[in-house]
Design an enzyme around this catalytic site. Structure first.
Site, PDB file in Angstrom:
ATOM      1  N   GLU A  13       0.812  -1.237   0.000  1.00  0.00           N
ATOM      2  CA  GLU A  13       0.000   0.000   0.000  1.00  0.00           C
ATOM      3  C   GLU A  13       0.838   1.277   0.000  1.00  0.00           C
ATOM      4  O   GLU A  13       0.538   2.230   0.715  1.00  0.00           O
ATOM      5  CB  GLU A  13      -0.968  -0.010   1.187  1.00  0.00           C
ATOM      6  CG  GLU A  13      -1.895  -1.214   1.176  1.00  0.00           C
ATOM      7  CD  GLU A  13      -2.844  -1.285   2.377  1.00  0.00           C
ATOM      8  OE1 GLU A  13      -2.848  -0.341   3.179  1.00  0.00           O
ATOM      9  OE2 GLU A  13      -3.557  -2.285   2.489  1.00  0.00           O
ATOM     10  N   ASN A  73       2.067  -5.134  -3.165  1.00  0.00           N
ATOM     11  CA  ASN A  73       0.660  -5.436  -2.864  1.00  0.00           C
ATOM     12  C   ASN A  73      -0.105  -4.150  -2.579  1.00  0.00           C
ATOM     13  O   ASN A  73       0.380  -3.288  -1.838  1.00  0.00           O
ATOM     14  CB  ASN A  73       0.626  -6.342  -1.618  1.00  0.00           C
ATOM     15  CG  ASN A  73      -0.738  -6.931  -1.322  1.00  0.00           C
ATOM     16  OD1 ASN A  73      -1.352  -7.549  -2.193  1.00  0.00           O
ATOM     17  ND2 ASN A  73      -1.214  -6.778  -0.093  1.00  0.00           N
ATOM     18  N   HIS A 121     -10.578  -5.803  -2.444  1.00  0.00           N
ATOM     19  CA  HIS A 121     -11.648  -5.534  -1.481  1.00  0.00           C
ATOM     20  C   HIS A 121     -12.743  -4.786  -2.249  1.00  0.00           C
ATOM     21  O   HIS A 121     -12.644  -3.582  -2.470  1.00  0.00           O
ATOM     22  CB  HIS A 121     -11.136  -4.669  -0.328  1.00  0.00           C
ATOM     23  CG  HIS A 121     -10.092  -5.343   0.511  1.00  0.00           C
ATOM     24  ND1 HIS A 121     -10.347  -6.468   1.262  1.00  0.00           N
ATOM     25  CD2 HIS A 121      -8.785  -5.040   0.715  1.00  0.00           C
ATOM     26  CE1 HIS A 121      -9.239  -6.840   1.896  1.00  0.00           C
ATOM     27  NE2 HIS A 121      -8.275  -5.990   1.581  1.00  0.00           N
ATOM     28  N   GLU A 177      -6.408 -10.495  -1.224  1.00  0.00           N
ATOM     29  CA  GLU A 177      -7.233 -10.238  -0.028  1.00  0.00           C
ATOM     30  C   GLU A 177      -8.711 -10.168  -0.404  1.00  0.00           C
ATOM     31  O   GLU A 177      -9.455  -9.319   0.094  1.00  0.00           O
ATOM     32  CB  GLU A 177      -6.801  -8.934   0.665  1.00  0.00           C
ATOM     33  CG  GLU A 177      -5.338  -8.902   1.039  1.00  0.00           C
ATOM     34  CD  GLU A 177      -4.910  -7.644   1.784  1.00  0.00           C
ATOM     35  OE1 GLU A 177      -5.786  -6.870   2.247  1.00  0.00           O
ATOM     36  OE2 GLU A 177      -3.699  -7.420   1.909  1.00  0.00           O
ATOM     37  N   ASP A 222     -12.459  -9.973  -0.812  1.00  0.00           N
ATOM     38  CA  ASP A 222     -13.751  -9.997  -0.111  1.00  0.00           C
ATOM     39  C   ASP A 222     -14.662  -9.013  -0.828  1.00  0.00           C
ATOM     40  O   ASP A 222     -14.201  -8.051  -1.428  1.00  0.00           O
ATOM     41  CB  ASP A 222     -13.635  -9.720   1.394  1.00  0.00           C
ATOM     42  CG  ASP A 222     -12.870  -8.457   1.763  1.00  0.00           C
ATOM     43  OD1 ASP A 222     -12.696  -7.562   0.904  1.00  0.00           O
ATOM     44  OD2 ASP A 222     -12.445  -8.337   2.933  1.00  0.00           O
TER      45      ASP A 222
HETATM   46  O1  G3I Z   1      -3.378  -6.758  18.516  1.00  0.00           O
HETATM   47  C1  G3I Z   1      -4.398  -6.063  19.227  1.00  0.00           C
HETATM   48  C2  G3I Z   1      -4.705  -6.799  20.467  1.00  0.00           C
HETATM   49  O2  G3I Z   1      -3.577  -6.793  21.319  1.00  0.00           O
HETATM   50  C3  G3I Z   1      -5.911  -6.163  21.138  1.00  0.00           C
HETATM   51  O3  G3I Z   1      -6.294  -6.932  22.239  1.00  0.00           O
HETATM   52  C4  G3I Z   1      -7.074  -6.057  20.169  1.00  0.00           C
HETATM   53  C5  G3I Z   1      -8.243  -5.354  20.786  1.00  0.00           C
HETATM   54  O4  G3I Z   1      -9.377  -5.443  19.953  1.00  0.00           O
HETATM   55  O5  G3I Z   1      -6.690  -5.357  19.034  1.00  0.00           O
HETATM   56  C6  G3I Z   1      -5.635  -6.010  18.360  1.00  0.00           C
HETATM   57  O6  G3I Z   1      -5.237  -5.327  17.198  1.00  0.00           O
HETATM   58  C7  G3I Z   1      -6.122  -5.359  16.108  1.00  0.00           C
HETATM   59  C8  G3I Z   1      -5.594  -6.304  15.038  1.00  0.00           C
HETATM   60  O7  G3I Z   1      -6.398  -6.200  13.872  1.00  0.00           O
HETATM   61  C9  G3I Z   1      -5.582  -7.751  15.483  1.00  0.00           C
HETATM   62  O8  G3I Z   1      -6.887  -8.180  15.760  1.00  0.00           O
HETATM   63  C10 G3I Z   1      -6.192  -3.942  15.567  1.00  0.00           C
HETATM   64  O9  G3I Z   1      -6.800  -3.103  16.531  1.00  0.00           O
HETATM   65  C11 G3I Z   1      -6.962  -3.913  14.274  1.00  0.00           C
HETATM   66  O10 G3I Z   1      -6.870  -2.611  13.715  1.00  0.00           O
HETATM   67  C12 G3I Z   1      -6.371  -4.907  13.302  1.00  0.00           C
HETATM   68  O11 G3I Z   1      -7.104  -4.861  12.111  1.00  0.00           O
HETATM   69  C13 G3I Z   1      -6.490  -5.455  11.010  1.00  0.00           C
HETATM   70  C14 G3I Z   1      -6.174  -4.389   9.959  1.00  0.00           C
HETATM   71  O12 G3I Z   1      -5.597  -5.008   8.825  1.00  0.00           O
HETATM   72  C15 G3I Z   1      -5.225  -3.347  10.471  1.00  0.00           C
HETATM   73  O13 G3I Z   1      -4.961  -2.395   9.492  1.00  0.00           O
HETATM   74  C16 G3I Z   1      -7.409  -6.494  10.417  1.00  0.00           C
HETATM   75  O14 G3I Z   1      -7.570  -7.563  11.347  1.00  0.00           O
HETATM   76  C17 G3I Z   1      -6.843  -7.031   9.110  1.00  0.00           C
HETATM   77  O15 G3I Z   1      -7.800  -7.828   8.464  1.00  0.00           O
HETATM   78  C18 G3I Z   1      -6.493  -5.873   8.190  1.00  0.00           C
HETATM   79  O16 G3I Z   1      -5.909  -6.394   7.026  1.00  0.00           O
HETATM   80  C19 G3I Z   1      -5.530  -5.435   6.041  1.00  0.00           C
HETATM   81  C20 G3I Z   1      -4.321  -5.982   5.332  1.00  0.00           C
HETATM   82  O17 G3I Z   1      -3.301  -6.282   6.269  1.00  0.00           O
HETATM   83  C21 G3I Z   1      -3.800  -5.002   4.278  1.00  0.00           C
HETATM   84  N1  G3I Z   1      -4.856  -4.634   3.360  1.00  0.00           N
HETATM   85  C22 G3I Z   1      -6.098  -4.138   3.974  1.00  0.00           C
HETATM   86  C23 G3I Z   1      -6.621  -5.146   4.991  1.00  0.00           C
HETATM   87  C24 G3I Z   1      -7.922  -4.661   5.594  1.00  0.00           C
HETATM   88  O18 G3I Z   1      -7.749  -3.476   6.313  1.00  0.00           O
END
Ligand code: G3I
Length: 352
Positions: free
Chosen positions: A176, A219, A256, A284, A286
């Site tokens: 990105e 990516n 996406h 990715e 969806d």
């Molecule tokens: O790790 C913490 C954890 O310690 C805490 O307890 C918890 C509380 O809810 O949060 C956890 O972090 C979260 C993490 O996912 C793991 O669950 C973050 O807040 C949350 O923002 C994060 O979201 C991820 C996101 O990327 C972050 O940008 C999504 O799961 C994940 O699906 C998403 O994936 C991205 C790709 O990497 C890149 N392309 C876009 C895609 C969708 O945004």
């Protein structure tokens, strides 16, 4: 409401950008003539398989999913994972904030769990991701000195790729890096602002040295519509890298999508990138509300391009998706196959 949306505004931007793009493209996108790499991918004699990974393998492709280490102990989740998919991507566990929370101190437990479990079951692994402005610890984004940032970036790439050397089929080396909108330029980030636009090349060169056996991917999201400035910006970067011998092997299209699914030019985009001499992958996938036709069109676009080597969906059940409430995946909250599942399998030539 997606809890991720409440926590990080960053997540909202790409999705809404995608939705806007999907809306704009509903009437069909401008497409240049598709390039050389479109080819029939399924031989008429190929037997029909009844799972996604097995059917993708009929044409030498993989069909993968994002996985979360914390869900692997869930029987329904693991059951679908092992039955249907032959490639996995760690949804968060290989990102910078998960692996190097403080400088030089690396954590690999959850990533190791995903990699070892997959390899033990004959599944392949995509690496996601090494250099990304998001999910980046504050100690990195606060670096203002080029020498320090260069050394930190190289060490991060080298440490992760060395740990999994020979175990990862494709790495998202840079994720990105391009800006949304009409500029076609790299976005503002600590990497671009401190190292200059050459940081992408530096990252790919460091990656090739660290694991020569891995395919090195760029990516991004919202690069599926051929005429978009962002797509064209990435295309120019890849063309330039190939012309100058900078190592790059693949481009990942996150895909996406909004309810309309892929833009009409998606296959053309895949084919045009492939014609530069790189593999392309859907990384990715969806789709809001998962319309069957939208999944059919997405999967067909890949199957029709010989160098489209695999498809990854971004989660297993709707309840596993970052797009909570949009039901964008192939399995419902209970793990049942949806119409979108049957569409994806059928589009590859399989039989539900
Ligand atoms: O790790 C913490 C954890 O310690 C805490 O307890 C918890 C509380 O809810 O949060 C956890 O972090 C979260 C993490 O996912 C793991 O669950 C973050 O807040 C949350 O923002 C994060 O979201 C991820 C996101 O990327 C972050 O940008 C999504 O799961 C994940 O699906 C998403 O994936 C991205 C790709 O990497 C890149 N392309 C876009 C895609 C969708 O945004």
């Amino acid at each position: 409401m997606n809890p991720h949306f409440r926590r990080t505004g960053r997540n909202r931007r790409p999705l809404s950008g995608v939705l806007v793009a999907a809306t704009l493209l509903a009437g069909g996108a401008t497409a240049t003539t598709g390039a050389a790499s479109a080819a029939p991918a399924i031989t008429p004699a190929a037997p029909k398989a009844s799972t996604l990974g097995a059917q993708a393998a009929q044409s030498g492709r993989y069909f993968g999913t994002a996985v979360a280490a914390g869900k692997l102990s869930n029987g329904v989740y693991a059951g679908i994972l092992d039955r249907e998919f032959n490639s996995v991507t760690a949804e968060n566990e290989m990102k910078w904030d998960a692996t190097e929370r403080s400088r030089g101190s690396f954590t690999f437990g959850p990533a190791d769990q995903i990699v070892n479990r997959a390899l033990g079951r004959g599944q392949r692994v995509r690496g996601h991701t090494l250099v990304w402005h998001s999910q980046l610890p504050g100690w990195v984004s606060g670096i203002g000195d080029a020498g320090t940032l260069r050394s930190v970036m190289r060490n991060h790439i080298t440490t992760l790729m060395s740990r999994y050397r020979g175990k990862i089929h494709s790495w998202d080396v840079v994720n990105e890096a391009f800006a949304d909108g009409g500029s076609g330029q790299l976005r503002s980030s600590v990497f671009r602002n401190v190292l200059g636009t050459g940081f992408v090349e530096e990252a790919f060169r460091a990656a090739r040295s660290a694991d020569p056996s891995a395919k090195l991917c760029y990516n991004d999201y919202s690069i599926e519509n051929w005429s978009d400035a962002k797509t064209q910006g990435v295309y120019r970067l890849v063309r330039d890298f190939k012309a100058r011998g900078v190592p790059i092997d693949c481009v990942g299209f996150q895909a996406h999508f909004g309810t309309g699914g892929p833009p009409g030019s998606f296959q053309t985009t895949l084919a045009n990138f492939a014609a530069l001499g790189v593999d392309v992958q859907i990384t990715e996938l969806d789709i809001a509300q998962a319309p069957a036709a939208a999944y059919t069109n997405s999967v067909r676009a890949c199957m029709n391009v010989a160098r489209c080597t695999g498809i990854t969906v971004w989660g297993i059940r709707d309840s596993d998706s970052w797009r909570v409430g949009q039901n964008p995946l192939l399995f419902d909250n209970n793990g049942n196959k949806k119409a979108a599942y049957r569409a994806a399998l059928t589009a590859m030539g399989g039989t539900p």
